[in-house]
Design an enzyme around this catalytic site. Structure first.
Site, PDB file in Angstrom:
ATOM      1  N   PRO A  65      21.852 -35.571   3.832  1.00  0.00           N
ATOM      2  CA  PRO A  65      22.146 -36.933   3.397  1.00  0.00           C
ATOM      3  C   PRO A  65      23.478 -36.941   2.641  1.00  0.00           C
ATOM      4  O   PRO A  65      23.821 -35.968   1.966  1.00  0.00           O
ATOM      5  CB  PRO A  65      20.973 -37.278   2.480  1.00  0.00           C
ATOM      6  N   HIS A  66      24.235 -38.011   2.795  1.00  0.00           N
ATOM      7  CA  HIS A  66      25.533 -38.069   2.141  1.00  0.00           C
ATOM      8  C   HIS A  66      25.915 -39.516   1.845  1.00  0.00           C
ATOM      9  O   HIS A  66      25.400 -40.446   2.470  1.00  0.00           O
ATOM     10  CB  HIS A  66      26.613 -37.383   2.978  1.00  0.00           C
ATOM     11  N   ALA A  67      26.822 -39.655   0.881  1.00  0.00           N
ATOM     12  CA  ALA A  67      27.250 -40.992   0.479  1.00  0.00           C
ATOM     13  C   ALA A  67      28.615 -40.909  -0.194  1.00  0.00           C
ATOM     14  O   ALA A  67      28.969 -39.889  -0.780  1.00  0.00           O
ATOM     15  CB  ALA A  67      26.229 -41.593  -0.492  1.00  0.00           C
TER      16      ALA A  67
END
Length: 154
Positions: A65-67
């Protein structure tokens, strides 16, 4: 760019019982707040928003997951090992037990992509994943992640 520059030792944890992706993202957001001072609410919202675009389970029990976040100066990461694998809608339909959450400045371009490629390449290594799964000590997990050949971006 090296993994040791992306993930601090305090940003590595094991979680014995996570029951949902939402709960996991909350735990990751709280950890990112503790270690990097990131706004937990913004981090959680950004992780969920990115996940709504498509699952970040990349296969072999791994999720990335990344942001992109406001208020961040450099790429930062959180690594979590789950004792009980979690359904992540991964491409291979296997549950996930190794999660590397990556956070980048909102306006970062190539650095974010280089970091994501580095983490992906690192966690593609069968031996490394086996070592991570065989350990529960956060310090050992950090050492495994950040040592060895190939742990550097091009």
């Amino acid at each position: 760019m090296q993994l040791s520059n992306i993930v601090k030792p305090g940003a590595v944890r094991t979680y014995p019982q996570v029951t949902s992706k939402k709960r996991l993202f909350q735990d990751i957001a709280d950890l990112a707040h503790q270690v990097y001072g990131l706004d937990a609410s913004q981090t959680l919202d950004s992780l969920q928003e990115r996940e709504s675009l498509g699952p970040t389970g990349v296969g072999n029990g791994v999720a990335l997951p990344h942001a992109r976040l406001h208020g961040l100066d450099t790429v930062a990461g959180v690594f979590v090992k789950l004792d009980k694998p979690l359904d992540f809608d991964a491409v291979d339909r296997q549950p996930v037990d190794l999660v590397f959450a990556l956070f980048a400045p909102k306006d970062s371009g190539v650095d974010h992509l280089k970091a994501l490629a580095l983490v992906s390449r690192t966690l593609r290594d069968n031996d490394l994943r086996a070592k991570l799964r065989a350990n529960s000590d956060p310090a050992a997990l950090h050492a495994i992640l950040t040592s060895g050949p190939g742990m550097q971006a091009a």
